[in-house]
Design an enzyme around this catalytic site. Structure first.
Site, PDB file in Angstrom:
ATOM      1  N   ARG A 103      -3.059  -8.869  -1.481  1.00  0.00           N
ATOM      2  CA  ARG A 103      -1.865  -8.320  -1.279  1.00  0.00           C
ATOM      3  C   ARG A 103      -0.671  -8.950  -1.817  1.00  0.00           C
ATOM      4  NH1 ARG A 103      -2.855  -4.374   2.962  1.00  0.00           N
ATOM      5  NH2 ARG A 103      -4.855  -3.414   2.343  1.00  0.00           N
ATOM      6  N   SER A 146       0.655  -1.427   6.638  1.00  0.00           N
ATOM      7  CA  SER A 146       0.316  -2.790   7.422  1.00  0.00           C
ATOM      8  C   SER A 146       1.428  -3.665   7.362  1.00  0.00           C
ATOM      9  CB  SER A 146      -0.925  -3.522   6.745  1.00  0.00           C
ATOM     10  OG  SER A 146      -1.880  -2.736   6.866  1.00  0.00           O
ATOM     11  N   GLU A 201       3.574  -8.680   5.305  1.00  0.00           N
ATOM     12  CA  GLU A 201       3.209  -8.039   4.116  1.00  0.00           C
ATOM     13  C   GLU A 201       4.257  -6.921   3.703  1.00  0.00           C
ATOM     14  OE1 GLU A 201      -0.849  -6.209   4.142  1.00  0.00           O
ATOM     15  OE2 GLU A 201      -0.091  -4.754   2.739  1.00  0.00           O
TER      16      GLU A 201
HETATM   17  C1  LIG Z   1       2.087   4.996   5.262  1.00  0.00           C
HETATM   18  C2  LIG Z   1       1.931   3.881   4.400  1.00  0.00           C
HETATM   19  C3  LIG Z   1       0.414   3.345   4.259  1.00  0.00           C
HETATM   20  C4  LIG Z   1       0.109   2.277   3.188  1.00  0.00           C
HETATM   21  N1  LIG Z   1      -0.925   1.988   3.087  1.00  0.00           N
HETATM   22  C5  LIG Z   1      -1.219   0.881   2.315  1.00  0.00           C
HETATM   23  C6  LIG Z   1      -2.602   0.605   2.089  1.00  0.00           C
HETATM   24  O1  LIG Z   1      -3.502   1.042   2.223  1.00  0.00           O
HETATM   25  N2  LIG Z   1      -2.842  -0.559   1.015  1.00  0.00           N
HETATM   26  C7  LIG Z   1      -1.637  -1.312   0.517  1.00  0.00           C
HETATM   27  O2  LIG Z   1      -1.833  -2.144  -0.309  1.00  0.00           O
HETATM   28  N3  LIG Z   1      -0.440  -0.714   0.696  1.00  0.00           N
HETATM   29  C8  LIG Z   1      -0.247   0.132   1.681  1.00  0.00           C
HETATM   30  N4  LIG Z   1       1.205   0.527   2.083  1.00  0.00           N
HETATM   31  C9  LIG Z   1       2.429  -0.120   1.452  1.00  0.00           C
HETATM   32  C10 LIG Z   1       2.762   0.474  -0.041  1.00  0.00           C
HETATM   33  O3  LIG Z   1       2.719   1.604  -0.207  1.00  0.00           O
HETATM   34  C11 LIG Z   1       2.215  -0.397  -1.244  1.00  0.00           C
HETATM   35  O4  LIG Z   1       2.740  -1.886  -0.958  1.00  0.00           O
HETATM   36  C12 LIG Z   1       2.596   0.159  -2.448  1.00  0.00           C
HETATM   37  O5  LIG Z   1       1.871  -0.439  -3.637  1.00  0.00           O
HETATM   38  C13 LIG Z   1       4.266  -0.177  -2.811  1.00  0.00           C
HETATM   39  O6  LIG Z   1       4.572   0.660  -3.971  1.00  0.00           O
HETATM   40  P1  LIG Z   1       6.122   1.093  -4.333  1.00  0.00           P
HETATM   41  O7  LIG Z   1       5.988   1.882  -5.538  1.00  0.00           O
HETATM   42  O8  LIG Z   1       6.639   1.855  -3.050  1.00  0.00           O
HETATM   43  O9  LIG Z   1       6.776  -0.271  -4.328  1.00  0.00           O
HETATM   44  P2  LIG Z   1       8.236  -0.942  -3.500  1.00  0.00           P
HETATM   45  O10 LIG Z   1       7.933  -0.919  -2.118  1.00  0.00           O
HETATM   46  O11 LIG Z   1       9.315   0.042  -4.061  1.00  0.00           O
HETATM   47  O12 LIG Z   1       8.324  -2.094  -4.097  1.00  0.00           O
HETATM   48  C14 LIG Z   1       7.305  -3.310  -3.887  1.00  0.00           C
HETATM   49  C15 LIG Z   1       7.398  -4.363  -4.777  1.00  0.00           C
HETATM   50  O13 LIG Z   1       7.016  -4.070  -5.867  1.00  0.00           O
HETATM   51  C16 LIG Z   1       8.080  -4.259  -6.958  1.00  0.00           C
HETATM   52  N5  LIG Z   1       8.033  -3.130  -7.918  1.00  0.00           N
HETATM   53  C17 LIG Z   1       7.955  -1.653  -7.972  1.00  0.00           C
HETATM   54  N6  LIG Z   1       7.912  -1.505  -9.071  1.00  0.00           N
HETATM   55  C18 LIG Z   1       7.950  -2.257 -10.197  1.00  0.00           C
HETATM   56  C19 LIG Z   1       8.236  -2.469 -11.504  1.00  0.00           C
HETATM   57  N7  LIG Z   1       8.057  -1.172 -12.173  1.00  0.00           N
HETATM   58  N8  LIG Z   1       8.206  -3.526 -11.870  1.00  0.00           N
HETATM   59  C20 LIG Z   1       8.329  -4.756 -11.517  1.00  0.00           C
HETATM   60  N9  LIG Z   1       8.170  -4.648  -9.981  1.00  0.00           N
HETATM   61  C21 LIG Z   1       7.988  -3.574  -9.354  1.00  0.00           C
HETATM   62  C22 LIG Z   1       9.220  -4.241  -6.124  1.00  0.00           C
HETATM   63  O14 LIG Z   1      10.318  -5.069  -7.005  1.00  0.00           O
HETATM   64  C23 LIG Z   1       8.888  -4.936  -4.973  1.00  0.00           C
HETATM   65  O15 LIG Z   1       8.861  -6.293  -5.109  1.00  0.00           O
HETATM   66  C24 LIG Z   1       1.327   1.616   2.736  1.00  0.00           C
HETATM   67  C25 LIG Z   1       2.655   2.143   2.801  1.00  0.00           C
HETATM   68  C26 LIG Z   1       2.766   3.090   3.847  1.00  0.00           C
HETATM   69  C27 LIG Z   1       4.192   3.778   3.949  1.00  0.00           C
END
Ligand SMILES: Cc1cc2nc3c(=O)[nH]c(=O)nc-3n(C[C@H](O)[C@H](O)[C@H](O)COP(=O)(O)OP(=O)(O)OC[C@H]3O[C@@H](n4cnc5c(N)ncnc54)[C@H](O)[C@@H]3O)c2cc1C
Length: 309
Positions: A167, A216, A298
């Protein structure tokens, strides 16, 4: 704002971030930038003063944004960065594409990226977080990525450059991911579709999918396994430690550890970012007192604390 270059996209000072974040909390971006395309982003980064921090976001599904907001420029990539191309068994995806769309588009071409189907983020967030579920991680299918540095230059990153771990990754600060290429296993379309449906059902049965959360809250602790192997073994479950400490359903103001899944920190409606973070810290403290295990966040906590009133 006066020190920032002109752009073809959109620069918005003081743009609120709460409504675009999954937890619906937090303060504004000092400046919010939505680049028109890659060239616009490169020109902006070349001309942006080096002392101005830039922070890329996806859809904020893994962020608690504190009430004091995010200083500098928050960059959100839009439609021009959300293409999905399937070529020669590979899936090349723009960073702004939603994981769910990537899974379903790949499935139509018989490529199994089904683990992405229920992760609500973008591909940029999935690569940075090495997102995964039910035994498959982004690192397992990652081939390479294109990113842009603070000089507007394009860099190609391999899996080794990404430093993937459980992660997490080690993407150098300041790099903005533009695109990633994945190689997934080839399977019959119906098989992938039924796998995706199975994951959707499994999640709905065990997780509070209708609540505001970031998935999580804490990583499953490292180093606890039947074989005693090092860091990538996470057999001890964070939810179990929280439950054993009597904290399932525990709440602070509008923040709660979900009664449905003890490792999901949820906003019951009117929680503040501070309440959510404080509840998380309280849970870490109580779990440590109960079991001697230090839970690691996380969810990322970003931005400034509110100024004292
Ligand atoms: C209901 C729910 C269920 C979830 N289930 C899971 C699961 O099963 N497994 C899991 O791993 N996660 C899960 N997550 C967490 C989350 O969805 C993941 O971590 C996801 O990958 C985050 O993506 P995001 O686009 O929202 O990133 P953000 O939350 O907007 O950012 C996360 C990080 O990524 C960086 N980032 C984003 N885009 C870029 C880019 N283009 N360039 C450089 N850095 C970037 C940001 O700077 C930050 O450091 C869940 C979340 C929710 C709300």
């Amino acid at each position: 704002m006066e020190r920032l270059p002109e752009v073809r996209g959109k620069l918005t000072p003081g743009r609120g971030l709460a409504e675009m974040s999954w937890l619906r909390v937090g303060g504004p971006a000092e400046v919010f930038f939505q680049p028109a395309d890659e060239e616009d982003l490169a020109a902006f980064l070349r001309a942006c003063p080096r002392d101005v921090p830039v922070f890329p976001v996806g859809v904020c599904s893994n962020l608690i944004i504190r009430e004091g907001g995010i200083p500098g420029v928050v960059i959100r990539l839009g439609r021009a960065f959300a293409g999905i191309h399937v070529e020669d068994g590979l899936v090349r995806v723009g960073s702004a594409a939603l994981d769910r769309r990537v899974a379903t588009t790949a499935a139509e071409a018989g490529i199994d990226l089904s683990f992405l189907r229920t992760i609500p983020g973008t591909i940029g967030g999935a690569v940075v977080m090495n997102a995964g579920c039910y035994g498959t991680y982004t690192a397992d299918v990652f081939l390479n990525a294109r990113a842009m540095d603070r000089h507007g230059e394009i860099i190609t990153l391999t899996g080794a450059d990404m430093g993937f771990a459980y992660r997490s990754s080690r993407l150098p600060e300041g790099l903005i991911l533009l695109e990633a290429t994945f190689r997934g296993p080839q399977r019959p379309v119906e098989e992938i579709e039924s796998r995706m449906e199975e994951i959707v059902q499994k999640r709905a049965a065990s997780q509070p999918v209708d609540d505001r959360s970031c998935g999580s809250t804490f990583r499953n602790p490292a180093g606890f396994s039947s074989t005693g192997q090092a860091d990538d073994v996470h057999d001890m479950k964070a939810w179990k430690l929280i439950e054993d400490a009597g904290l399932r359903g525990f709440s602070l103001g509008g923040a709660q550890m979900s009664p449905k899944h003890a490792n999901f920190l949820v906003n019951k409606g009117d929680a503040s970012a501070t309440e959510l973070e404080e509840l998380g810290e309280l849970v870490r403290k109580r779990v440590f007192e109960h079991s001697g295990v230090r839970l690691e966040w996380e969810i990322m906590r970003v931005g400034e604390w509110p100024s004292p009133s």
